[in-house]
Scaffold this motif. Structure first.
Motif, PDB file in Angstrom:
ATOM      1  N   LEU A 133       0.819  -1.203   0.000  1.00 37.15           N
ATOM      2  CA  LEU A 133       0.000   0.000   0.000  1.00 37.15           C
ATOM      3  C   LEU A 133       0.857   1.260   0.000  1.00 37.15           C
ATOM      4  O   LEU A 133       0.529   2.252  -0.666  1.00 37.15           O
ATOM      5  CB  LEU A 133      -0.931  -0.008   1.214  1.00 37.15           C
ATOM      6  CG  LEU A 133      -1.960   1.115   1.305  1.00 37.15           C
ATOM      7  CD1 LEU A 133      -2.865   1.121   0.078  1.00 37.15           C
ATOM      8  CD2 LEU A 133      -2.790   0.989   2.584  1.00 37.15           C
ATOM      9  N   LYS A 134       1.966   1.217   0.722  1.00 37.71           N
ATOM     10  CA  LYS A 134       2.851   2.383   0.749  1.00 37.71           C
ATOM     11  C   LYS A 134       3.466   2.623  -0.618  1.00 37.71           C
ATOM     12  O   LYS A 134       3.673   3.772  -1.035  1.00 37.71           O
ATOM     13  CB  LYS A 134       3.947   2.181   1.795  1.00 37.71           C
ATOM     14  CG  LYS A 134       4.797   3.416   2.038  1.00 37.71           C
ATOM     15  CD  LYS A 134       5.686   3.246   3.255  1.00 37.71           C
ATOM     16  CE  LYS A 134       6.419   4.544   3.587  1.00 37.71           C
ATOM     17  NZ  LYS A 134       7.256   4.413   4.800  1.00 37.71           N
ATOM     18  N   ALA A 135       3.740   1.552  -1.350  1.00 40.02           N
ATOM     19  CA  ALA A 135       4.288   1.703  -2.701  1.00 40.02           C
ATOM     20  C   ALA A 135       3.233   2.164  -3.688  1.00 40.02           C
ATOM     21  O   ALA A 135       3.553   2.802  -4.695  1.00 40.02           O
ATOM     22  CB  ALA A 135       4.887   0.374  -3.163  1.00 40.02           C
ATOM     23  N   ALA A 136       1.948   1.880  -3.417  1.00 37.65           N
ATOM     24  CA  ALA A 136       0.887   2.190  -4.378  1.00 37.65           C
ATOM     25  C   ALA A 136       0.382   3.617  -4.269  1.00 37.65           C
ATOM     26  O   ALA A 136       0.008   4.221  -5.280  1.00 37.65           O
ATOM     27  CB  ALA A 136      -0.273   1.214  -4.197  1.00 37.65           C
ATOM     28  N   ILE A 137       0.330   4.178  -3.070  1.00 37.27           N
ATOM     29  CA  ILE A 137      -0.234   5.521  -2.912  1.00 37.27           C
ATOM     30  C   ILE A 137       0.682   6.553  -3.570  1.00 37.27           C
ATOM     31  O   ILE A 137       1.904   6.381  -3.595  1.00 37.27           O
ATOM     32  CB  ILE A 137      -0.464   5.867  -1.421  1.00 37.27           C
ATOM     33  CG1 ILE A 137       0.851   5.802  -0.645  1.00 37.27           C
ATOM     34  CG2 ILE A 137      -1.508   4.952  -0.810  1.00 37.27           C
ATOM     35  CD1 ILE A 137       0.726   6.232   0.809  1.00 37.27           C
ATOM     36  N   PRO A 138       0.103   7.633  -4.113  1.00 39.95           N
ATOM     37  CA  PRO A 138       0.919   8.620  -4.852  1.00 39.95           C
ATOM     38  C   PRO A 138       1.578   9.672  -3.970  1.00 39.95           C
ATOM     39  O   PRO A 138       1.819  10.781  -4.424  1.00 39.95           O
ATOM     40  CB  PRO A 138      -0.104   9.252  -5.799  1.00 39.95           C
ATOM     41  CG  PRO A 138      -1.391   9.162  -5.076  1.00 39.95           C
ATOM     42  CD  PRO A 138      -1.338   7.890  -4.265  1.00 39.95           C
ATOM     43  N   TRP A 139       1.841   9.365  -2.695  1.00 37.07           N
ATOM     44  CA  TRP A 139       2.484  10.319  -1.799  1.00 37.07           C
ATOM     45  C   TRP A 139       3.631   9.652  -1.046  1.00 37.07           C
ATOM     46  O   TRP A 139       3.615   8.439  -0.793  1.00 37.07           O
ATOM     47  CB  TRP A 139       1.494  10.871  -0.755  1.00 37.07           C
ATOM     48  CG  TRP A 139       0.251  11.458  -1.320  1.00 37.07           C
ATOM     49  CD1 TRP A 139       0.087  12.704  -1.867  1.00 37.07           C
ATOM     50  CD2 TRP A 139      -1.015  10.810  -1.417  1.00 37.07           C
ATOM     51  NE1 TRP A 139      -1.199  12.876  -2.277  1.00 37.07           N
ATOM     52  CE2 TRP A 139      -1.910  11.731  -2.020  1.00 37.07           C
ATOM     53  CE3 TRP A 139      -1.497   9.559  -1.057  1.00 37.07           C
ATOM     54  CZ2 TRP A 139      -3.240  11.430  -2.268  1.00 37.07           C
ATOM     55  CZ3 TRP A 139      -2.815   9.247  -1.299  1.00 37.07           C
ATOM     56  CH2 TRP A 139      -3.672  10.171  -1.896  1.00 37.07           C
ATOM     57  N   GLU A 140       4.588  10.468  -0.697  1.00 39.11           N
ATOM     58  CA  GLU A 140       5.613  10.069   0.255  1.00 39.11           C
ATOM     59  C   GLU A 140       5.152  10.489   1.645  1.00 39.11           C
ATOM     60  O   GLU A 140       4.604  11.579   1.825  1.00 39.11           O
ATOM     61  CB  GLU A 140       6.955  10.733  -0.065  1.00 39.11           C
ATOM     62  CG  GLU A 140       7.528  10.374  -1.423  1.00 39.11           C
ATOM     63  CD  GLU A 140       8.103   8.970  -1.457  1.00 39.11           C
ATOM     64  OE1 GLU A 140       8.132   8.311  -0.385  1.00 39.11           O
ATOM     65  OE2 GLU A 140       8.521   8.526  -2.543  1.00 39.11           O
ATOM     66  N   ILE A 141       5.350   9.624   2.622  1.00 37.82           N
ATOM     67  CA  ILE A 141       4.953   9.909   4.002  1.00 37.82           C
ATOM     68  C   ILE A 141       6.183  10.370   4.768  1.00 37.82           C
ATOM     69  O   ILE A 141       7.183   9.637   4.865  1.00 37.82           O
ATOM     70  CB  ILE A 141       4.319   8.673   4.659  1.00 37.82           C
ATOM     71  CG1 ILE A 141       3.085   8.234   3.862  1.00 37.82           C
ATOM     72  CG2 ILE A 141       3.948   8.960   6.108  1.00 37.82           C
ATOM     73  CD1 ILE A 141       2.447   6.966   4.391  1.00 37.82           C
ATOM     74  N   GLY A 142       6.120  11.592   5.293  1.00 42.52           N
ATOM     75  CA  GLY A 142       7.260  12.155   5.994  1.00 42.52           C
ATOM     76  C   GLY A 142       7.370  11.676   7.429  1.00 42.52           C
ATOM     77  O   GLY A 142       6.618  10.810   7.891  1.00 42.52           O
ATOM     78  N   GLU A 143       8.326  12.256   8.137  1.00 47.54           N
ATOM     79  CA  GLU A 143       8.527  11.923   9.539  1.00 47.54           C
ATOM     80  C   GLU A 143       7.477  12.636  10.391  1.00 47.54           C
ATOM     81  O   GLU A 143       7.044  13.738  10.069  1.00 47.54           O
ATOM     82  CB  GLU A 143       9.929  12.332   9.990  1.00 47.54           C
ATOM     83  CG  GLU A 143      11.043  11.556   9.308  1.00 47.54           C
ATOM     84  CD  GLU A 143      10.963  10.070   9.630  1.00 47.54           C
ATOM     85  OE1 GLU A 143      10.638   9.732  10.793  1.00 47.54           O
ATOM     86  OE2 GLU A 143      11.217   9.251   8.722  1.00 47.54           O
ATOM     87  N   PRO A 144       7.036  12.019  11.485  1.00 48.63           N
ATOM     88  CA  PRO A 144       5.990  12.643  12.305  1.00 48.63           C
ATOM     89  C   PRO A 144       6.486  13.928  12.967  1.00 48.63           C
ATOM     90  O   PRO A 144       7.634  14.027  13.392  1.00 48.63           O
ATOM     91  CB  PRO A 144       5.670  11.558  13.345  1.00 48.63           C
ATOM     92  CG  PRO A 144       6.881  10.688  13.390  1.00 48.63           C
ATOM     93  CD  PRO A 144       7.463  10.710  12.013  1.00 48.63           C
ATOM     94  N   ARG A 145       5.574  14.880  13.036  1.00 45.87           N
ATOM     95  CA  ARG A 145       5.874  16.142  13.720  1.00 45.87           C
ATOM     96  C   ARG A 145       4.574  16.770  14.201  1.00 45.87           C
ATOM     97  O   ARG A 145       3.493  16.451  13.701  1.00 45.87           O
ATOM     98  CB  ARG A 145       6.612  17.116  12.795  1.00 45.87           C
ATOM     99  CG  ARG A 145       5.845  17.522  11.556  1.00 45.87           C
ATOM    100  CD  ARG A 145       6.693  18.433  10.682  1.00 45.87           C
ATOM    101  NE  ARG A 145       6.034  18.784   9.428  1.00 45.87           N
ATOM    102  CZ  ARG A 145       5.201  19.819   9.279  1.00 45.87           C
ATOM    103  NH1 ARG A 145       4.940  20.601  10.327  1.00 45.87           N
ATOM    104  NH2 ARG A 145       4.652  20.071   8.106  1.00 45.87           N
ATOM    105  N   GLN A 146       4.691  17.658  15.166  1.00 40.49           N
ATOM    106  CA  GLN A 146       3.509  18.331  15.699  1.00 40.49           C
ATOM    107  C   GLN A 146       3.113  19.483  14.781  1.00 40.49           C
ATOM    108  O   GLN A 146       3.961  20.244  14.304  1.00 40.49           O
ATOM    109  CB  GLN A 146       3.767  18.852  17.108  1.00 40.49           C
ATOM    110  CG  GLN A 146       3.661  17.784  18.180  1.00 40.49           C
ATOM    111  CD  GLN A 146       3.474  18.390  19.563  1.00 40.49           C
ATOM    112  OE1 GLN A 146       3.851  19.536  19.812  1.00 40.49           O
ATOM    113  NE2 GLN A 146       2.900  17.609  20.472  1.00 40.49           N
TER     114      GLN A 146
END
Length: 727
Positions: free
Chosen positions: A236-249
């Motif tokens: 699923l992470k490879a399929a979605i068209p976004w990169e997921i960044g590091e968590p932040r507030q």
């Protein structure tokens, strides 16, 4: 003597009890649907839990049989190995008819001998006691994997579904991550799947891959990120068209809070996973402005996906009274096509319809101004079911499959001629001949002989009148996206049997999903107890459901539905802008000629000519105006489509395609992809649709000689190089 008889009876009863006790070696639990919710005649997940008191390993097969529609009973089997004192789970997918009374579960050993058999009652006239609860066409079914946070489970009480059929209910069917279906067919009945921060360690990669496959086939998913990040190797992470960044507030802007239906006066700070667009995607995703990159919507294949990159459970308690508004707007952003330019260019009267869910459904707050006030009566459809768009279109497709000379009724004049001839022979002819020969006492013998001759003649005469070889009729649709590995196929097939026998299919791909299909009445009542007499036996394993045996009675047509992912599309297309018109290059990669074709844009179209097999042809043309989203069936056209009774606005096809094409693109197995394609159309995206001449059927019948009548369509979603202006 009395004591001897009593002793013998006691021994027999005791032996029978021991034999019965010896047979009861297994027990099985049965969970069906999404928390019991299902759509009749569509794929439904089933979870079986098997336990045993055996002291050694057992290898066998589990079979589930249930009526899938008015004609067919689908029997699906899966092999398993059961270890002593260890429970075993079996994930199956099957189809269930509306009002299906019961299902039968059978465990056989590796020699095929039944070791355990049980029947499970599924239907009751009291809705509260039903194992399965039907979801109707005007209702919305939301599947949930993960904890139902921030009021998600209250949606059935606080929201409603709106469609052309009026206001319906919203159902939320929760499922444990471990019990999530292992095949894409297990998600087919859903309008939306919500992955609400599930524990990804409990989901196998095959289960996640099944979700991705379902999305590419036209499904819709809302992914909520939280404490459990997506694993690096997740499909699923490879399929979605976004990169997921590091968590932040992140402190949310008041406009974003207002846009989600929450109180903008409250300051909300959340820990999120900011999104960024991937580069090089054929259909780029979209990040909603003003959300601090915490909400993205986009496409995967022919389906839609949205990512909420934070846990809404972090909102303050003062927002709890607005949870329904929050989820309604979030779900709406996922299931609509607002990111498509074709929505903005569509006529106002159909713009809302294009933005609705794949089957014309959208979610609203109960009693909101945008829909009818009040709540729908949940008991209005307790004992009746109206078929939907896909099943109505499938009825028309099956009408084509049944258009066989052998299936035409015999003329009444043959019956009249036969009875008249028999009456003449038994009456005047028999009398005058026997009288002339002075043999009138033998009239009982001659009458019997005439009747026997006519009986045999009638039997073989009907065979002669309806004589014909076995025939296979099929209509296949192949859909793909250019420059990607996304390809899907749906085939409707009808096998006419000149004699009663068991038939076996060959040339099947291991990932094909087969089931029976039958014409359905527009409205089905629970009191209609249909037999489902035609048995279809399938083996379900390795991501497929393949038929093992098809018993077909003489002079009948067994209709079948097959869905799978082909290895490649039979043609490729390149579109570019040239001299104010279109330059089209079509490469026919198949062994069959392309008979005709067309190109569809959001507001125009163009026709394509024939293309020989294994050849490439170029076209230079100008488009003509074409209103894609308008009434599909004209009252003067004589064409019949699913709009006749469906009460839903559907896109239409150019007149170059007619006949079965009026319905096949909107039938079960194709509708979601069709709407996914057409809501993607704009000045830079087109659908190229072609029809092949005498293409080979996607399967063969083992050891039989038969005629083939196969219609094959192929559609491909293509990006136009350099953009385009329409003329």
């Amino acid at each position: 003597m009395y004591r001897i008889v009593t002793a013998i009876l006691c021994v027999l009863v005791w032996a029978g009890c021991l034999h019965a006790a010896k047979e009861i070696e297994f027990d099985a639990t049965f969970e069906c649907g999404w928390d019991g919710y299902y759509r009749p005649m569509e794929w439904t997940p089933v979870e079986i839990g098997i336990t045993s008191d055996l002291k050694e390993p057992f290898a066998g097969t589990f079979t589930l049989g249930a009526r899938q529609d008015g004609l067919n009973t689908l029997n699906v089997s899966q092999s398993f190995v059961l270890m002593p004192d260890v429970a075993h789970s079996i994930s199956l997918v099957s189809k269930f008819a509306y009002g299906a009374a019961e299902s039968e579960m059978v465990i056989r050993d590796d020699h095929g001998r039944p070791r355990w058999r049980r029947s499970r009652t599924m239907w009751d006239f009291s809705p509260q006691n039903r194992l399965l609860r039907a979801v109707h066409e005007q209702d919305m079914l939301i599947g949930l994997i993960g904890p139902g946070q921030f009021g998600l489970m209250r949606l059935p009480k606080e929201t409603a579904c709106i469609s052309r059929r009026g206001q319906g209910l919203v159902y939320v069917g929760a499922m444990r991550p471990q019990a999530a279906p292992w095949d894409w067919t297990g998600y087919v009945s859903l309008d939306l799947l919500v992955l609400c921060d599930p524990d990804w360690s409990l989901l196998k990669s095959q289960q996640v891959q099944a979700i991705c496959e379902w999305i590419t086939n036209g499904g819709c998913t809302l992914l909520v990120l939280g404490r459990h990040p997506l694993p690096q190797g997740s499909p699923l992470k490879a399929a979605i068209p976004w990169e997921i960044g590091e968590p932040r507030q992140v402190q949310l802007a008041s406009d974003a809070i207002r846009g989600w239906g929450l109180d903008p006066q409250q300051t909300e700070t959340v820990t999120g996973w900011p999104l960024s667009l991937k580069q090089g995607e054929a259909f780029a995703g979209r990040i909603t402005p003003g959300t601090e990159s915490l909400l993205g919507t986009g496409r995967i294949g022919f389906g839609r996906v949205a990512v909420l990159a934070f846990d809404p459970g972090q909102f303050s308690d003062s927002q709890l009274s607005r949870t329904a508004a929050f989820w309604t707007r979030l779900i709406g952003s996922c299931i609509d096509g607002a990111s498509s330019a074709s929505v903005g260019s569509a006529p106002p009267e159909v713009r809302a319809q294009m933005a609705a869910a794949g089957r014309g459904r959208s979610i609203i707050l109960a009693g909101s101004q945008s829909g009818p006030a009040g709540r729908p009566n949940p008991g209005a459809y307790d004992n009746r079911f109206r078929i939907g768009v896909a099943q109505s279109a499938a009825n028309h497709v099956m009408n084509y499959l049944f258009e066989l000379r052998q299936m035409q009724p015999l003329s009444i004049w043959w019956v009249i001629l036969t009875l008249t001839s028999l009456a003449v022979l038994l009456g005047p002819v028999d009398y005058w001949v026997l009288k002339r020969l002075d043999k009138q006492p033998y009239t009982w013998l001659t009458s019997t002989a005439w009747i026997a001759i006519f009986t045999v003649g009638a039997y073989f005469g009907v065979q002669w009148l309806r004589a014909g070889s076995m025939e296979l009729r099929a209509v296949t649709v192949l859909d793909g996206i250019a420059d990607s590995n996304c390809a899907w196929a749906t085939s409707y097939a009808g096998v006419f049997a000149p004699r009663s026998d068991e038939y076996q299919l060959e040339g099947l791909a291991p990932n094909q999903w087969w089931s029976g299909i039958a014409p359905m009445q527009e409205e089905i009542w629970a009191q209609q107890h249909e037999a489902g007499a035609r048995q279809i036996y399938c083996r379900q394993a390795d991501g497929g459901n393949l038929p093992v045996s098809l018993p077909i009675s003489i002079w009948t047509v067994q209709s079948l539905l097959c869905e799978w992912t082909p290895k490649a599309m039979p043609f490729s297309a390149v579109l570019s802008r040239k001299d104010g018109g279109i330059a089209v290059e079509i490469a026919n990669n198949s062994a069959s000629d392309i008979q005709m074709g067309c190109i569809l844009f959001g507001d125009s179209c163009a026709d394509l000519g024939p293309i020989p097999a294994h050849s490439t042809r170029q076209f230079a043309m100008r488009t003509r105006p074409f209103r894609l989203w308008s009434s599909q069936v004209s009252p003067f056209s004589g064409r019949q489509g699913p709009n006749m009774y469906a009460e839903i606005e559907l896109p239409r096809m150019p007149m170059v395609f007619h006949g079965v094409a009026d319905n096949i693109f909107f039938a079960q197995g194709c509708l979601e992809r069709t709407l996914g394609m057409y809501t993607s159309l704009d000045s830079e995206t087109a659908v190229v649709c072609v029809m092949f001449d005498k293409a080979p059927a996607p399967f063969t019948v083992k050891g039989r000689s038969y005629d083939v009548n196969h219609i094959q369509y192929a559609r491909q979603l293509v990006k136009v190089k350099g953009g385009m202006d329409h003329d």
